[in-house]
Design an enzyme around this catalytic site. Structure first.
Site, PDB file in Angstrom:
ATOM      1  N   CYS A 149       5.963  25.447  78.226  1.00  0.00           N
ATOM      2  CA  CYS A 149       6.413  26.003  76.953  1.00  0.00           C
ATOM      3  C   CYS A 149       5.860  27.417  76.759  1.00  0.00           C
ATOM      4  O   CYS A 149       6.580  28.313  76.303  1.00  0.00           O
ATOM      5  CB  CYS A 149       6.002  25.100  75.801  1.00  0.00           C
ATOM      6  SG  CYS A 149       4.229  24.735  75.711  1.00  0.00           S
ATOM      7  N   HIS A 176      -2.619  27.579  70.836  1.00  0.00           N
ATOM      8  CA  HIS A 176      -1.750  26.432  71.119  1.00  0.00           C
ATOM      9  C   HIS A 176      -2.179  25.207  70.328  1.00  0.00           C
ATOM     10  O   HIS A 176      -3.359  24.853  70.269  1.00  0.00           O
ATOM     11  CB  HIS A 176      -1.812  26.124  72.625  1.00  0.00           C
ATOM     12  CG  HIS A 176      -0.642  25.361  73.141  1.00  0.00           C
ATOM     13  ND1 HIS A 176      -0.388  24.062  72.790  1.00  0.00           N
ATOM     14  CD2 HIS A 176       0.341  25.726  73.993  1.00  0.00           C
ATOM     15  CE1 HIS A 176       0.706  23.651  73.402  1.00  0.00           C
ATOM     16  NE2 HIS A 176       1.177  24.650  74.146  1.00  0.00           N
ATOM     17  N   ARG A 194     -12.348  20.447  76.975  1.00  0.00           N
ATOM     18  CA  ARG A 194     -11.176  19.627  76.659  1.00  0.00           C
ATOM     19  C   ARG A 194     -11.551  18.167  76.408  1.00  0.00           C
ATOM     20  O   ARG A 194     -10.694  17.359  76.050  1.00  0.00           O
ATOM     21  CB  ARG A 194     -10.164  19.719  77.808  1.00  0.00           C
ATOM     22  CG  ARG A 194      -9.444  21.054  77.911  1.00  0.00           C
ATOM     23  CD  ARG A 194      -8.276  21.159  76.941  1.00  0.00           C
ATOM     24  NE  ARG A 194      -7.137  20.403  77.376  1.00  0.00           N
ATOM     25  CZ  ARG A 194      -6.156  20.885  78.147  1.00  0.00           C
ATOM     26  NH1 ARG A 194      -6.205  22.142  78.578  1.00  0.00           N
ATOM     27  NH2 ARG A 194      -5.142  20.143  78.487  1.00  0.00           N
TER      28      ARG A 194
END
Length: 328
Positions: A149, A176, A194
């Site tokens: 994307c 994002h 993460r």
């Protein structure tokens, strides 16, 4: 165009919503949906969407069929796509996120589909295509990646800027929204940052767009770096690009040239309004440039900021690229 959807997750369900919004005479026919989840679960998640809201029509399920407003879509639930009959399917849209090896990516061809379009980066693809950047390179490839994307937002912008002033160097930061690759609570991941709860912190990380740009626009290889910051919002992301142009220009000349490039692009949009991310939900463009946030410093350094709905816009490009594949 006869398509099948393999993987009825965020992108697969969004693609079906967009197909249903098209006039039926537009010639997009979803002939089969395959997902390992039960039909009841698939119907429920299509009807009730936390990001885009409930589907406004009627959604029911029958015997191996998803019924949406009287349009019936056969559903299968096979983890092995080669066991599904895809005869007569022009393009299989593989939205599973696992088609990264040739044996998995080619399953759709083995099942009878003419071509396969993968909804993400994949080393198994013959070529990676981003509409507005390198679609002229498509040829007759049978396994194609639709990139990511972020790459769909970045590559058309980079291509436009390079034509305007030549890119000497650039750095992109994508701001994002969180995705399913992040945990809801702290949990082990390979990337330590993460591993933190995605909806509670801004998380600095990497972006696949950094290396994909080199592949899509090879004449700019090595000139563009990039990074990502995942933020606690559910949808809509942004590209913040700072570039040094080879050919200097005045602010007015740059704004005029950029507006003209947007007007001629099939995937770029523009807004002069002071919008926030939620205002861009369900926008179909790959990137909507925010005019008030775009500027030039001196004559060569430019900053361009743009919004993209990372699910809705990307799904729109899946359908666009599938059409190109059928036309070849």
């Amino acid at each position: 165009m006869r398509i099948a959807i393999n993987g009825f997750g965020r992108i697969g369900r969004t693609i079906l919503r967009q197909v249903l919004a098209l006039p039926q005479d537009k010639g997009v026919d979803v002939v089969l949906i395959n997902d390992i989840a039960p039909l009841e679960t698939c119907a429920y998640l299509f009807k009730y969407d936390s990001t885009f809201g409930p589907y406004p029509g009627q959604v029911t399920q029958g015997n191996a069929v998803l019924d949406v407003d009287g349009r019936c879509f056969p559903m299968t639930h096979s983890p092995d796509l080669t066991r599904v009959d895809l005869s007569g399917v022009d393009v299989l849209l593989d939205c599973t996120g696992i088609a990264r090896t040739s044996d998995v990516a080619s399953q759709g061809l083995t099942a009878g589909a003419g071509k396969v379009l993968i909804s993400g980066p994949s080393p198994a693809a013959e070529i990676t295509i981003v509409l507005g950047a390198n679609e002229d390179q498509l040829g007759n490839a049978r396994i194609v990646s639709n990139a990511s994307c972020t790459t769909n937002g970045l590559a058309p912008l980079v291509s436009a800027l390079d034509k305007i002033g030549g890119i000497a160097s650039a750095h992109m930061t994508t701001i994002h929204c969180y995705t399913n690759s992040q945990p809801m609570v702290d949990a082990p991941r390979g990337d330590l940052a993460r591993s933190r709860a995605g909806a509670l912190s801004m998380v600095p990380t990497t972006s696949s767009a950094t290396h994909l740009i080199d592949e899509i626009l090879p004449h700019l290889a090595g000139r563009i770096s990039g990074a990502a910051v995942r933020v606690p919002t559910a949808s809509v992301s942004a590209v913040d690009l700072v570039a040094t142009l080879e050919r200097g220009m005045t602010p007015d000349a740059f704004q005029s040239a950029l507006r003209n490039a947007v007007d001629q692009s099939p995937v770029l949009g523009w807004t002069d309004q002071p919008l926030v991310s939620s205002d861009l939900r369900t926008r179909p463009e790959s990137l909507v440039i925010a005019g008030p946030e775009t500027r030039i410093v001196g004559q060569n350094q430019v900053r361009v900021f743009g919004w993209y709905d990372n699910e809705w816009g990307f799904s729109a490009r899946m359908l666009d690229v599938a059409r190109l594949m059928v036309e070849r």
